[in-house]
Design an enzyme around this catalytic site. Structure first.
Site, short mmCIF file in Angstrom:
data_model
loop_
_atom_site.label_atom_id
_atom_site.label_comp_id
_atom_site.label_asym_id
_atom_site.label_seq_id
_atom_site.Cartn_x
_atom_site.Cartn_y
_atom_site.Cartn_z
N ALA A 1 -11.04 27.51 -7.43
CA ALA A 1 -9.82 26.82 -7.86
C ALA A 1 -8.52 27.57 -7.59
CB ALA A 1 -9.92 26.51 -9.35
N ALA A 2 -8.57 28.89 -7.50
CA ALA A 2 -7.33 29.66 -7.47
C ALA A 2 -6.63 29.53 -6.11
CB ALA A 2 -7.62 31.12 -7.75
N GLY B 1 -4.74 27.22 -7.68
CA GLY B 1 -4.63 26.07 -8.56
C GLY B 1 -3.85 24.87 -8.05
N LYS C 1 -4.93 22.37 -6.41
CA LYS C 1 -5.69 21.15 -6.65
C LYS C 1 -5.98 20.95 -8.14
CE LYS C 1 -7.28 21.56 -1.98
NZ LYS C 1 -6.69 22.91 -1.78
N ASP D 1 -12.91 30.62 -10.37
CA ASP D 1 -12.77 31.37 -9.12
C ASP D 1 -13.47 32.70 -9.33
OD1 ASP D 1 -10.73 30.94 -6.54
OD2 ASP D 1 -11.33 33.03 -6.85
N CYS E 1 -10.00 24.20 5.08
CA CYS E 1 -8.86 24.05 5.97
C CYS E 1 -9.20 24.68 7.32
CB CYS E 1 -7.58 24.61 5.36
SG CYS E 1 -7.62 26.36 4.99
#
Ligand SMILES: C[S@@+](CC[C@H](N)C(=O)[O-])C[C@H]1O[C@@H](n2cnc3c(N)ncnc32)[C@H](O)[C@@H]1O
Lengths: 309, 159
Positions: free
Chosen positions: A118-119, A121, A123, A141, A237
């Protein structure tokens, strides 16, 4: 510089067959990436004061048609991190395409959602915003220093619906099952690459970590953390099929997951069903590939899956 | 773990266990404070629960999953909302930035110059027609956060 240019050209050559309008893609690498931010609607719904404030500080800001609450900013080389609007938690700078996995996830109030990687953050906070702070989020994370940045962002944006944890994703405890899990995996970041500006061409680096292996481990654990019928979104990505389709294909072979169609708000291409002579599950065409020169943002891969058993 | 990480961990709420949900009486006391001091309508906190640690109250979304989630080892849960300072409750700047637009009392509007000075000097002489206590700082239509008004001075709690 000319040398790195050639290097990049040679590097991406392996994707010549899959990248649409390849020449245009190569040309686009010579420009810095556009800059975007998301308006934090948990705090403010009228963009006007923010736009006025940023304008006063020398920024030009335009709303993005395709994605609500996103704005494009010039000069793109500047940083929004020192602005008052940032300090007050009214904006969250993030690339436009970084919003796509959350659109695939379609979070709803009340749902229990895990953001496994998540980090810092972008999203997590976007999910909080889309659900009016009413989904129940676990933002995890493995890196404590990055969790500190995530916690700071949650505080800055005023999010009250998230807990934070520091587990290795592959070992996230199975005691809790989730309605939805997002795996925004660590990746080689090829979609971010711009010559001389941003990104590294990691994949060619000596002694690189086995990203594809890590991603597979994360995705399988994410599946195991779902309730039956639960939804899983996998995103990176990078352009690299080894880190994208091959990872999802691996899950399809290991678990009872099914790929789902989803409506993407930006131009996209189907996932690959074959790479370097190796076939993938035919449903992989339901995954979406986003190319940076077509969307004016970081290139992304997003697959939406469901746990069927 | 590196030195830096150890420091970071300290700065975060160092809890091995989950904060506890507050009793209905404690909730009523918190809501009364928020309403009396700032005019916050209690309904806006209906979707939320207050969780307590030794010195703090956290705001967390109300959910039937809470007990289930308590199996996880967490770093933080929700938004740090109020600190217990002696017998007083002090709202955090994060709480006020998020909910301040619902407040009707003890908002202190500063002009840009005064705000800058307060941020720089942390404490400025100022005479206001309000009861001493915590106030919500605003400037040019934006909510900045928390300060303390004592007779003829204003003390900043902005980060
Ligand atoms: C692409 S970034 C996530 C970006 C984030 N989702 C956002 O939108 O702001 C990948 C993250 O995965 C984390 N990570 C790497 N390996 C991990 C693992 N094994 N388990 C959990 N997190 C991991 C990294 O620390 C990094 O923060």
């Amino acid at each position: 510089m000319a040398e790195t240019f050639e290097l990049a050209d040679r590097y991406f050559e392996r994707y010549q067959e899959i990248i649409p309008d390849y020449e245009k893609f190569l040309t686009s690498l010579a420009e810095p990436l556009p800059l975007y931010f998301r308006l934090n609607t948990l705090k403010i719904r009228d963009p006007e004061p923010v736009l006025r404030g940023l304008h006063r500080q020398g920024f030009e800001v335009e709303p993005v048609e395709a994605i609500p609450w996103f704005f494009r900013v010039e000069p793109r080389e500047a940083s929004l991190g020192n602005t008052e609007e940032y300090y007050l938690g009214l904006i969250y700078p993030m690339t436009l395409s970084s919003s796509l996995p959350v659109y695939a996830l379609e979070p709803h109030p009340g749902e229990l959602i895990l953001d496994l990687c998540a980090a810092p953050g972008s999203k997590t906070t976007q999910i909080a915003q889309l659900t009016e702070d009413q989904a129940v989020l676990v933002a995890n994370d493995r890196r404590l220093d990055r969790i500190t940045a995530l916690v700071a962002n949650l505080r800055r944006l005023g999010v009250a619906c998230a807990v934070t944890t520091v587990y290795r994703g592959e070992q996230f405890p199975l005691e809790v099952s989730f309605d939805k899990v997002l795996v925004d995996a660590p990746c080689s970041g090829e979609g971010r690459y711009r010559k001389g500006y941003e990104g590294e061409l990691l994949y060619q680096k000596e002694g690189r970590t086995n990203l594809s292996g890590i991603q597979k481990g994360l995705l399988v654990r994410a599946y195991d953390l779902l309730k039956p019928g639960g939804v899983l979104v996998y995103s990176t990505c990078t352009l690299n099929p080894e880190e994208n389709e091959a990872v999802v294909d691996y899950l399809l072979r290991k678990r009872q997951a099914e790929l789902l169609d989803w409506e993407a708000p930006l131009p996209s291409h189907p996932g690959l069903t074959e790479w370097q002579g190796r076939p993938f599950h035919p449903d992989l065409r339901k995954a979406r590939r986003f190319y940076s020169h077509e969307i004016g943002a970081v290139g992304f891969f997003v697959a939406k899956l469901r746990r069927t058993a | 773990m590196s030195r830096k990480n150890r420091r970071n961990r300290k700065k975060m709420d160092p809890r091995a266990t989950w904060p506890r949900p507050v009793s209905p009486e404690e909730r009523a006391r918190i809501l009364r404070f928020l309403e009396e001091r700032f005019g916050f309508p209690p309904e806006i906190f209906e979707p939320y629960e207050f969780l307590a640690t030794a010195k703090n109250y956290w705001l967390f979304v109300r959910t039937p999953h809470l007990e289930n989630l308590s199996k996880l080892k967490i770093q933080t849960a929700g938004l740090l909302f109020l600190r217990k300072v002696g017998d007083y409750l002090k709202p955090t700047t994060a709480a006020l930035q998020r909910f301040g637009r619902y407040a009707t009392r003890n908002l202190v509007e500063l002009d840009r110059l005064t705000l800058d000075r307060l941020r720089l000097e942390k404490k400025i002489p100022l005479k206001l027609e309000i009861e001493p206590g915590y106030v919500i700082l605003t400037c040019e239509g934006q909510i900045w956060g928390c300060a303390l008004y004592l007779p003829e001075k204003l003390i900043s709690y902005l980060p």
